[in-house]
Design a protein around this motif. Structure first.
Motif, PDB file in Angstrom:
ATOM      1  N   ALA A 195      12.469   2.400   4.038  1.00 20.49           N
ATOM      2  CA  ALA A 195      11.926   2.786   2.728  1.00 20.49           C
ATOM      3  C   ALA A 195      11.171   1.627   2.086  1.00 20.49           C
ATOM      4  O   ALA A 195      10.090   1.813   1.499  1.00 20.49           O
ATOM      5  N   LEU A 196      11.717   0.415   2.211  1.00 23.86           N
ATOM      6  CA  LEU A 196      11.026  -0.755   1.662  1.00 23.86           C
ATOM      7  C   LEU A 196       9.720  -1.007   2.402  1.00 23.86           C
ATOM      8  O   LEU A 196       8.705  -1.358   1.792  1.00 23.86           O
ATOM      9  N   TRP A 197       9.725  -0.827   3.710  1.00 29.66           N
ATOM     10  CA  TRP A 197       8.498  -1.005   4.503  1.00 29.66           C
ATOM     11  C   TRP A 197       7.417  -0.015   4.061  1.00 29.66           C
ATOM     12  O   TRP A 197       6.259  -0.391   3.862  1.00 29.66           O
ATOM     13  N   TRP A 198       7.797   1.251   3.916  1.00 29.43           N
ATOM     14  CA  TRP A 198       6.820   2.256   3.505  1.00 29.43           C
ATOM     15  C   TRP A 198       6.313   1.998   2.090  1.00 29.43           C
ATOM     16  O   TRP A 198       5.144   2.246   1.791  1.00 29.43           O
ATOM     17  N   LEU A 199       7.173   1.493   1.222  1.00 28.36           N
ATOM     18  CA  LEU A 199       6.734   1.136  -0.127  1.00 28.36           C
ATOM     19  C   LEU A 199       5.668   0.049  -0.075  1.00 28.36           C
ATOM     20  O   LEU A 199       4.609   0.170  -0.706  1.00 28.36           O
ATOM     21  N   LEU A 200       5.938  -1.014   0.694  1.00 29.39           N
ATOM     22  CA  LEU A 200       4.968  -2.101   0.816  1.00 29.39           C
ATOM     23  C   LEU A 200       3.689  -1.631   1.498  1.00 29.39           C
ATOM     24  O   LEU A 200       2.577  -2.030   1.119  1.00 29.39           O
ATOM     25  N   PHE A 201       3.843  -0.774   2.497  1.00 26.18           N
ATOM     26  CA  PHE A 201       2.672  -0.248   3.184  1.00 26.18           C
ATOM     27  C   PHE A 201       1.823   0.598   2.232  1.00 26.18           C
ATOM     28  O   PHE A 201       0.589   0.484   2.208  1.00 26.18           O
ATOM     29  N   ILE A 211       1.667   0.425  -1.093  1.00 23.52           N
ATOM     30  CA  ILE A 211       1.009  -0.446  -2.074  1.00 23.52           C
ATOM     31  C   ILE A 211      -0.180  -1.156  -1.443  1.00 23.52           C
ATOM     32  O   ILE A 211      -1.267  -1.255  -2.038  1.00 23.52           O
ATOM     33  N   SER A 212       0.010  -1.644  -0.224  1.00 18.37           N
ATOM     34  CA  SER A 212      -1.085  -2.338   0.477  1.00 18.37           C
ATOM     35  C   SER A 212      -2.276  -1.414   0.687  1.00 18.37           C
ATOM     36  O   SER A 212      -3.427  -1.818   0.492  1.00 18.37           O
ATOM     37  N   PHE A 266      -4.351  -0.932  -2.496  1.00 26.37           N
ATOM     38  CA  PHE A 266      -5.226  -2.069  -2.803  1.00 26.37           C
ATOM     39  C   PHE A 266      -6.347  -2.202  -1.786  1.00 26.37           C
ATOM     40  O   PHE A 266      -7.464  -2.628  -2.141  1.00 26.37           O
ATOM     41  N   VAL A 267      -6.093  -1.866  -0.529  1.00 25.35           N
ATOM     42  CA  VAL A 267      -7.164  -1.883   0.470  1.00 25.35           C
ATOM     43  C   VAL A 267      -8.255  -0.893   0.098  1.00 25.35           C
ATOM     44  O   VAL A 267      -9.457  -1.199   0.138  1.00 25.35           O
ATOM     45  N   VAL A 268      -7.849   0.317  -0.270  1.00 24.64           N
ATOM     46  CA  VAL A 268      -8.824   1.338  -0.661  1.00 24.64           C
ATOM     47  C   VAL A 268      -9.580   0.905  -1.915  1.00 24.64           C
ATOM     48  O   VAL A 268     -10.804   1.044  -2.012  1.00 24.64           O
ATOM     49  N   LEU A 269      -8.857   0.347  -2.893  1.00 23.69           N
ATOM     50  CA  LEU A 269      -9.476  -0.079  -4.140  1.00 23.69           C
ATOM     51  C   LEU A 269     -10.488  -1.191  -3.909  1.00 23.69           C
ATOM     52  O   LEU A 269     -11.624  -1.131  -4.410  1.00 23.69           O
ATOM     53  N   VAL A 270     -10.104  -2.205  -3.156  1.00 19.07           N
ATOM     54  CA  VAL A 270     -11.011  -3.323  -2.898  1.00 19.07           C
ATOM     55  C   VAL A 270     -12.218  -2.864  -2.083  1.00 19.07           C
ATOM     56  O   VAL A 270     -13.356  -3.266  -2.343  1.00 19.07           O
ATOM     57  N   THR A 271     -11.982  -2.012  -1.093  1.00 17.73           N
ATOM     58  CA  THR A 271     -13.097  -1.491  -0.285  1.00 17.73           C
ATOM     59  C   THR A 271     -14.075  -0.714  -1.160  1.00 17.73           C
ATOM     60  O   THR A 271     -15.296  -0.854  -1.028  1.00 17.73           O
ATOM     61  N   ALA A 272     -13.542   0.115  -2.071  1.00 16.86           N
ATOM     62  CA  ALA A 272     -14.408   0.884  -2.963  1.00 16.86           C
ATOM     63  C   ALA A 272     -15.215  -0.033  -3.870  1.00 16.86           C
ATOM     64  O   ALA A 272     -16.420   0.198  -4.095  1.00 16.86           O
ATOM     65  N   VAL A 279       3.312  -5.395  -9.835  1.00 17.86           N
ATOM     66  CA  VAL A 279       3.656  -4.940  -8.488  1.00 17.86           C
ATOM     67  C   VAL A 279       4.682  -5.869  -7.843  1.00 17.86           C
ATOM     68  O   VAL A 279       5.691  -5.421  -7.290  1.00 17.86           O
ATOM     69  N   LEU A 280       4.458  -7.178  -7.922  1.00 12.71           N
ATOM     70  CA  LEU A 280       5.364  -8.136  -7.286  1.00 12.71           C
ATOM     71  C   LEU A 280       6.752  -8.117  -7.921  1.00 12.71           C
ATOM     72  O   LEU A 280       7.762  -8.188  -7.215  1.00 12.71           O
ATOM     73  N   VAL A 281       6.809  -8.015  -9.240  1.00 13.31           N
ATOM     74  CA  VAL A 281       8.110  -7.953  -9.909  1.00 13.31           C
ATOM     75  C   VAL A 281       8.846  -6.675  -9.513  1.00 13.31           C
ATOM     76  O   VAL A 281      10.055  -6.688  -9.251  1.00 13.31           O
ATOM     77  N   GLY A 282       8.115  -5.561  -9.460  1.00 13.91           N
ATOM     78  CA  GLY A 282       8.739  -4.295  -9.066  1.00 13.91           C
ATOM     79  C   GLY A 282       9.282  -4.352  -7.651  1.00 13.91           C
ATOM     80  O   GLY A 282      10.414  -3.912  -7.388  1.00 13.91           O
ATOM     81  N   VAL A 283       8.503  -4.896  -6.712  1.00 15.96           N
ATOM     82  CA  VAL A 283       8.962  -5.011  -5.321  1.00 15.96           C
ATOM     83  C   VAL A 283      10.158  -5.957  -5.225  1.00 15.96           C
ATOM     84  O   VAL A 283      11.102  -5.711  -4.466  1.00 15.96           O
ATOM     85  N   TYR A 284      10.129  -7.026  -6.010  1.00 15.31           N
ATOM     86  CA  TYR A 284      11.233  -7.990  -6.018  1.00 15.31           C
ATOM     87  C   TYR A 284      12.534  -7.331  -6.478  1.00 15.31           C
ATOM     88  O   TYR A 284      13.599  -7.535  -5.883  1.00 15.31           O
TER      89      TYR A 284
END
Length: 328
Positions: A39-45, A47-48, A51-57, A93-98
């Motif tokens: 579940a943690l892996w999918w959460l990080l994936f 979120i990533s 941001f990949v889609v956002l930066v690409t756009a 995002v980082l605080v939430g993941v932490y």
């Protein structure tokens, strides 16, 4: 552009398929600890990917609607955008993941279950010793556990550092020289889970696998009762001759078989070796042919292991195999 997108989608699909459908996959969880990790892996994936889609756009937008050479840009005009996108949102995002990670770390460190089965696992170069204090016996390379019950694993090493990894059931934990580490697992799904040493520990590190056998409680109790019994001496025939070979050859110097004079401590306990699915820590299947090859010269199958070639005659070898096949 369409071809590049198609290639990227194909690579992503292949990578996820390789992770999710392999026999050793952290993305195919069947234990409570593994579910938290997945579940943690999918959460990080997720979120990533956002941001990949956002930066690409944004990159595409900037490339298509770029300013002309005559447009004058005022200093500080993009300050709010940079602060929000570069500071505020990443911090949230980082605080939430932490926080999520701390919650999972706490849950993984304490199963909060008083009814635990204790299993002691010791890593050797290159095999696993498995001890059941409750039953008072030792086995090797297979860890049988009951479904629905918490298993407390006490992990230590007899030589170099190893790492105990059951990706489908729980997290990875190192076996560090001079200390005992603790790990727990619990699953409601019966099955066979192939697992691996995940810390480079020498020449045959890649061939230091083990299996977790999750069984319904009644089936596990029957297995436990069977393992508690010592080996029964064969009444006669080729198997009885094999027992004599085992006790008089060098086998008994390294291996133990409860109920005989063999009390070696260098190699795995062989009291119920015929009931195991694999030999040599998952290297070869436990069949008559492979067993004979392993006894004759294990170095051809797993170079560098501590078992030397056995100078047995053909008749002695066949007798020894016949005896070992009775040890169930």
């Amino acid at each position: 552009m369409r071809s590049a997108c198609g290639t990227a989608a194909l690579l992503l699909s292949a990578s996820l398929t390789g992770c999710g459908d392999s026999p050793q996959s952290a993305l195919s969880p069947h234990g409570e600890g593994a579910r938290r990790v997945a579940a943690l892996w999918w959460l990080l994936f997720g979120i990533s990917m956002v941001f990949v889609v956002l930066v690409t756009a944004l990159v595409l937008w900037a490339a298509i609607y770029r300013r002309g050479s005559r447009v004058r840009v005022r200093m500080g005009s993009a300050q709010r955008f940079v602060v929000i996108m570069g500071v505020v949102i990443p911090t949230i995002v980082l605080v939430g993941v932490y926080v999520v990670g701390l919650r999972d770390l706490r849950a993984l460190s304490d199963p909060r279950d008083p009814d635990q089965l204790v299993v002691e696992v010791t890593g050797h170069q290159w095999w696993w010793e498995v001890r059941y204090p409750e039953g008072g016996f030792v086995t090797a390379n297979e860890i049988h556990v009951p479904t629905g019950r918490t298993v407390n694993l006490r992990l230590r090493t007899a030589d170099v550092n190893h790492s105990f990894w059951v990706p489908g059931l729980t997290v990875k934990t190192d076996l560090v020289a001079g200390r005992v580490n603790h790990l727990w697992l619990r699953t409601g799904r019966a099955g066979l889970y192939r697992d691996q040493c995940a810390e480079y520990c020498g020449l045959q590190h890649a061939r230091m696998a083990f299996h977790v056998v999750a069984q319904p409680p009644a089936e596990f109790s029957a297995w436990l009762a069977g393992q508690e019994h010592s080996a029964t001496a064969p009444a006669g025939g080729l198997a009885a001759r094999g027992l004599q070979v085992f006790q008089t050859a060098s086998c008994a110097s390294c291996h133990a078989i409860r109920g005989t004079t063999a009390n070696g401590r260098i190699g795995p306990d062989l009291t119920h070796v015929a009931g195991r699915r694999y030999l040599a820590a998952g290297t070869i299947p436990n069949t008559r042919g492979y067993l004979g090859g392993w006894i004759s010269n294990s170095q051809t199958l797993k170079p560098g292991n501590k078992m030397p070639p056995q100078p047995l005659t053909s008749e002695q070898l066949q007798a020894l195999i016949a005896y070992l096949e009775t040890l169930r």
